[in-house]
Structures are given as C-alpha cells and as structure tokens.
Design a protein around this motif. Structure first.
Motif, PDB file in Angstrom:
ATOM      1  N   ARG A 272       0.840  -1.211   0.000  1.00 44.87           N
ATOM      2  CA  ARG A 272       0.000   0.000   0.000  1.00 44.87           C
ATOM      3  C   ARG A 272       0.872   1.258   0.000  1.00 44.87           C
ATOM      4  O   ARG A 272       0.629   2.192  -0.758  1.00 44.87           O
ATOM      5  CB  ARG A 272      -0.918  -0.009   1.226  1.00 44.87           C
ATOM      6  N   ARG A 273       1.899   1.233   0.839  1.00 47.83           N
ATOM      7  CA  ARG A 273       2.798   2.386   0.898  1.00 47.83           C
ATOM      8  C   ARG A 273       3.509   2.595  -0.433  1.00 47.83           C
ATOM      9  O   ARG A 273       3.613   3.716  -0.939  1.00 47.83           O
ATOM     10  CB  ARG A 273       3.826   2.161   2.010  1.00 47.83           C
ATOM     11  N   GLU A 274       3.975   1.485  -1.016  1.00 51.60           N
ATOM     12  CA  GLU A 274       4.727   1.588  -2.262  1.00 51.60           C
ATOM     13  C   GLU A 274       3.845   2.065  -3.404  1.00 51.60           C
ATOM     14  O   GLU A 274       4.244   2.926  -4.209  1.00 51.60           O
ATOM     15  CB  GLU A 274       5.344   0.235  -2.601  1.00 51.60           C
ATOM     16  N   LEU A 275       2.641   1.539  -3.485  1.00 52.41           N
ATOM     17  CA  LEU A 275       1.761   1.911  -4.586  1.00 52.41           C
ATOM     18  C   LEU A 275       1.334   3.375  -4.486  1.00 52.41           C
ATOM     19  O   LEU A 275       1.119   4.038  -5.497  1.00 52.41           O
ATOM     20  CB  LEU A 275       0.541   0.991  -4.615  1.00 52.41           C
ATOM     21  N   ARG A 276       1.195   3.870  -3.278  1.00 55.95           N
ATOM     22  CA  ARG A 276       0.826   5.281  -3.113  1.00 55.95           C
ATOM     23  C   ARG A 276       1.954   6.200  -3.542  1.00 55.95           C
ATOM     24  O   ARG A 276       1.710   7.308  -4.032  1.00 55.95           O
ATOM     25  CB  ARG A 276       0.469   5.549  -1.650  1.00 55.95           C
ATOM     26  N   GLU A 277       3.199   5.756  -3.335  1.00 55.17           N
ATOM     27  CA  GLU A 277       4.347   6.601  -3.650  1.00 55.17           C
ATOM     28  C   GLU A 277       4.760   6.509  -5.105  1.00 55.17           C
ATOM     29  O   GLU A 277       5.488   7.376  -5.597  1.00 55.17           O
ATOM     30  CB  GLU A 277       5.526   6.202  -2.746  1.00 55.17           C
ATOM     31  N   SER A 280       1.711   7.334 -11.119  1.00 60.71           N
ATOM     32  CA  SER A 280       0.606   6.568 -11.691  1.00 60.71           C
ATOM     33  C   SER A 280       0.986   5.893 -12.999  1.00 60.71           C
ATOM     34  O   SER A 280       0.480   4.808 -13.313  1.00 60.71           O
ATOM     35  CB  SER A 280      -0.619   7.463 -11.909  1.00 60.71           C
TER      36      SER A 280
END
Length: 308
Positions: A272-277, A280
């Motif tokens: 979750r942390r990685e995908l948010r950072e 896109s």
C-alpha cells in the motif's frame, strides 16, 4: 521409509525407493518441471512429461537419462488428461508419483485484466491441479502413491497486481489439504511444496515489477535470494523420496508457517505504501502474462478453444 510401490506399505521393495517407479510431472517443458523431471529420471524413475509445448517436451524427454514419454495436453481439458493417464499406464505403468506443477501467472491491475485471462490463471493453477489429481487417482490408489501439489509463498500473503496467481495458489494449497484428509486412510499421501523466489522465466524482469520488486526489497537479505530450478528440484526430489507432507524450497521456509497469520497484513502495509508513492504511469503498464511457458499456454488456449 514408506514404500511407493504397488504393494502394501509395510512391504518395501529392495533398492532405492524411487527406482523403477513411474512419475508424472505436469508443466514439464521448462523451468521447475523440466529440472524435476531430470532429477527424478536420474533417481531411476520412468517419467511422463505433460505440457503444452510439444517440441520442447520432446527435447526434454530426449535428454533424460532414463525411460520417458511426453504427452502434449492442456491440463484444463478433462478428456485430454484422461487420455494422458491411459497412455502413461499403457506405456510406463501405473503412476506412483504425480506432481501438479503446471502453472501460469499474470501481472497487472485486476480491473485492467481481461476476464478470460484472469480465469485462465485460475483454470490452470487450481482447476488443472484438481483435474490432474482426478485423472491419475485410480493409478495412485492402486500404487498407494504420492501426489505433490506445487504451491507458493504467494499463498502466505496476497500481493496486489497478482490477484489471480495468489488466489489460485491459495486455492491449490487448500485443495491439497482437503485431498490429503480424504486419501491418506487409503494409503495415498498428498504433499504440498512451498516455493519462494525461483529462477524461472516468470521472474524475468522482476526488478521492473512494482509489487514483486518491492516485496523482495523489503524482505531480509537471505529471503531475497533467487534459487535455481536445479536447486529447487533437488529439494523436491528429496521430499518426494520421503513422501513428505510439506516440502519447503528453501528449507528455512518451514519456520515461516507459525508466522503466517501476520503475513497478509504485513504484505498489505508494504505494498500500500509503495503503490501510493509510485507515479501513476508506473502502475499503468500493460497486463502481462509472465514467462514463455505462460505465454505459450495463453496463445494455445486462444487459438485452440475446446469444450471442457
């Protein structure tokens, strides 16, 4: 050591426990299936290789030191599997070891993965494993044999962008556990192999995959190691010889079993942390079938539809 011959379990045949017996390996054209077929052949087994890539299967079979046959078959096709089982018994004898190894993986967001492709991963990895067990169960019952389900640490904690693969491997583990309870009273044993990072062509470009690269980078250094297919095949062969209920590749994975309740939340937190950072555009890469074997299966499936 328990016998895997056709006789009672308490009547061991002399000599090495695998020599002269019959093994069936699905997904045997490349990767783990190819390496395992070689190790089982070197242990003295007669090996039946089942897969989609006939020319590659024939090349592998021709390179084995022992007696072998290859059968081109789609493991999601019940009739093809039934024909394969009849051929194995007629040409080699009743199977004593059956390894449900065939598998494919797809990388990409669920909402951008074609439903047919998502379904194909489930069909091959889960339904195909169950179909393999069903087709060869009469032979395994007669030989009081050993069925090995190839699972994955993907069953420990599901990773985003790999929903079909993780769901199918978790399902395959559950199927094997249920099957074990049903078959053990009759002398058939069921094993589950848990594989970690293995150097098949599925892992080509792993460092470019946003989720897999992140999961690997956040693991302890020893856990990041990618193991060769030959090394994994040695562990699998050792477990098959012992008719082990669980085979861990690498062996230290056994110590992760008590910690499994923690893994889903840990994986979710990291990804979750990685995908948010991530930008896109890094997450909008095309949906991809991983590995040459998976692409060959998907291409064959699209061009050769059949009734199942």
């Amino acid at each position: 050591m328990p016998d895997i011959s056709g006789g009672p379990l308490n009547r061991r045949a002399p000599g090495p426990p695998l020599r002269g017996r019959v093994a069936v390996v699905t997904g045997a054209a490349r990767g783990i299936g190819e390496a395992l077929s070689r190790h089982l052949s070197e242990a003295g087994m007669h090996v039946a290789l089942i897969g989609r890539e006939e020319e590659t299967l024939m090349a592998v079979a021709g390179s084995l030191p022992g007696r072998s046959i290859c059968v081109e078959a789609d493991i999601t096709d019940r009739r093809a599997l039934a024909d394969a089982a009849r051929r194995v018994e007629a040409e080699l004898g009743a199977a004593s070891v059956v390894v449900a190894n065939a598998g494919i993986a797809v990388s990409g967001p669920f909402d951008r993965t074609a439903p047919e492709l998502w379904q194909r991963v489930i069909d091959v990895n889960l339904i195909g494993s169950a179909g393999t067990a069903r087709a060869f169960l009469p032979q395994l019952t007669a030989s009081r044999g050993y069925f090995l389900q190839i699972a994955s640490t993907a069953a420990f904690g599901a990773a985003p962008m790999m929903s079909a693969y993780c769901a199918s491997k978790a399902g395959a583990e559950s199927f094997a556990l249920a099957l074990r309870g049903e078959l053990e009273p009759g002398g058939v044993q069921v094993g589950i192999a848990y594989l970690h990072w293995t150097g098949t062509d599925m892992l080509t470009g792993i460092d470019d995959h946003p989720v897999l690269e992140t999961l690997r980078r956040n693991q302890p250094r020893p856990a990041r190691r990618v193991h060769s297919t030959d090394e994994v095949a040695r562990w699998l062969t050792r477990g098959i010889t012992r008719r082990a209920p669980n085979i861990y590749c690498p062996p230290w994975l056994r110590w992760c079993q008590p910690l499994r309740p923690l893994f889903p939340a840990l994986v979710a937190r990291i990804t979750r942390r990685e995908l948010r950072e991530r930008p896109s555009d890094e997450l909008s890469s095309p949906v991809e079938v991983l590995g040459a074997g998976g692409r060959a299966d998907w291409d064959s499936h699209r061009t050769s539809p059949h009734d199942r």
